[in-house]
Enzyme design. Structure first.
Site, PDB file in Angstrom:
ATOM      1  N   HIS A 168       0.841  -1.201   0.000  1.00  0.00           N
ATOM      2  CA  HIS A 168       0.000   0.000   0.000  1.00  0.00           C
ATOM      3  C   HIS A 168       0.875   1.250   0.000  1.00  0.00           C
ATOM      4  CE1 HIS A 168      -2.391  -3.211   1.937  1.00  0.00           C
ATOM      5  NE2 HIS A 168      -3.400  -2.678   1.268  1.00  0.00           N
ATOM      6  N   HIS A 169       0.373   2.311  -0.601  1.00  0.00           N
ATOM      7  CA  HIS A 169       1.104   3.583  -0.595  1.00  0.00           C
ATOM      8  C   HIS A 169       1.226   4.116   0.834  1.00  0.00           C
ATOM      9  CE1 HIS A 169       1.225   8.104  -1.501  1.00  0.00           C
ATOM     10  NE2 HIS A 169       2.396   7.597  -1.807  1.00  0.00           N
TER      11      HIS A 169
END
Ligand SMILES: [Zn+2]
Ligand SMILES: [Zn+2]
Length: 372
Positions: A168-169
């Site tokens: 995930h960012h």
């Protein structure tokens, strides 16, 4: 390359539990510790366990806003309530549990900056989604972001590298320091069109003061070791060398691993080993070995302890054979009710030309924004 290495660990890390049916399973940190121990890494003189301390409120406020801290305290006493849209439920003692995770990362900073250890790993840390004013994505307080401000304030560090390889960012860290030229933030993640939090695109290269110092590499679902490592080697070492950091921080979320329950990348232990190995070399080359490794996401229990054990061994400059010790496998079954993994290391995943081409395009797009 040596340098003493420390592992932050306490059974109290298991108190960070968002509920029995929540995908974030705290037992993964215990299983990691146990596997690291079972593989003999803690018998080495150069590898030592550090018992973490709790972060003070003042330290948490280095990144978070007072209202957020108050809300967490209130819900923590009450033992209920939602700290974000629904992914991050409060629980009794959540303030203390997350303050311990932050404290572990800050304690790691202290050990490294005092020269006591060159490298440290906080497997409970890497809670990269929390924003100054709110919890997000299972993260109540953002320990990497608090660490960045702590290093600057207490140790007058002027240049840090933060690399985030979670699927995930790492939006809380990225936007928390978006205009800040002292932080080079490089973030490889599954494309936000397919995955939470839906951010982190190549055109996001940093605000006016920090243009070109925030690099986002969104990867197509299904990206494997081959395409990933090709992009990593092309981009990261040169960029880090040019920046000349005083310390390297890496968020090592294990949810990029193939078969993760929440994400769709196809990485194996090989990518984690190679990324940590490269960053380890860079740390010795550029900043006296100062290298702080955080955990992060990771939702398939048979993968997370392997990924982090391989990462930790690499951090400590050790090689491990492929065996999974039998007592650990038994404990794994007892604690999870799932089948244990058969091997420590995976075979590398190859990519088809489509994925490689897509990842090449992402790097080209990024380059076009950087030269504008
Ligand atoms: Zn080293
Ligand atoms: Zn993640």
């Amino acid at each position: 390359m040596g340098g003493r290495t420390t592992l932050l660990y306490s059974e109290k890390f298991l108190n960070y539990s968002l509920g029995p049916f929540h995908p974030l399973r705290p037992v993964r940190v215990k299983l990691t510790y146990d596997l690291i121990q079972s593989k003999g890494l803690l018998n080495e003189d150069t590898v030592v366990v550090t018992v973490p301390r709790v972060a003070s409120e003042e330290e948490i406020l280095l990144f978070h806003e007072k209202e957020h801290v108050r809300l967490v305290q209130t819900y923590s006493e009450r033992g209920s309530g939602l700290l974000d849209g629904g992914d991050t439920p409060a629980f009794k003692g959540c303030f203390e549990a997350t303050s311990l995770i932050v404290g572990a990362s800050l304690g790691a900073c202290d050990k490294i900056m005092a020269g006591k250890f060159a490298h440290a790993f906080n497997p409970s840390g890497g809670l990269h989604h929390a924003h100054p004013e709110r919890a997000s994505g299972f993260c109540i307080f953002n320990d990497p972001a608090v660490s960045v401000n702590y290093l600057r304030k207490k140790y007058n560090v002027k240049r840090l590298v933060y690399l985030d390889i979670d699927a995930h960012h790492g939006d809380g860290v990225m936007y928390g320091f978006y205009n800040d030229p002292s932080v080079l933030d490089i973030d490889f993640h599954e494309n936000g069109k397919f995955l939470f939090p839906g951010t982190g695109f190549p055109d996001e290269i940093g605000g006016t003061e920090a243009k070109g110092l925030k690099l986002n590499i969104p990867l197509p679902p299904g990206t494997g070791d081959e395409a990933y490592l090709k992009a990593f080697h092309k981009l990261v070492p040169d960029t880090v060398r040019k920046f000349r950091p005083e310390i390297i921080l890496v968020q090592c979320g294990a949810d990029g691993h193939a078969d993760d329950r929440l994400a769709h990348l196809r990485l194996t232990t090989n990518t984690y080993r190679e990324v940590v190995s490269e960053m380890h070399s860079l740390a010795h080359e550029l900043c006296d070995g100062r290298f702080l490794l955080f955990g992060g996401g990771g939702y398939t229990l048979a993968n997370v302890p392997r990924v982090w054990t391989v990462a930790f061994a690499t951090l400590a400059g050790k090689k491990l054979d492929n065996g999974i010790p039998e007592p650990w496998s038994r404990r794994f079954g007892e604690l999870t009710g799932e089948d244990p993994p058969n091997n420590l290391h995976d075979n590398p995943t190859r990519d088809d030309s489509k994925t490689i081409g897509e990842v090449d395009n992402v790097l080209e797009e990024l380059a076009s924004y950087l030269t504008d």
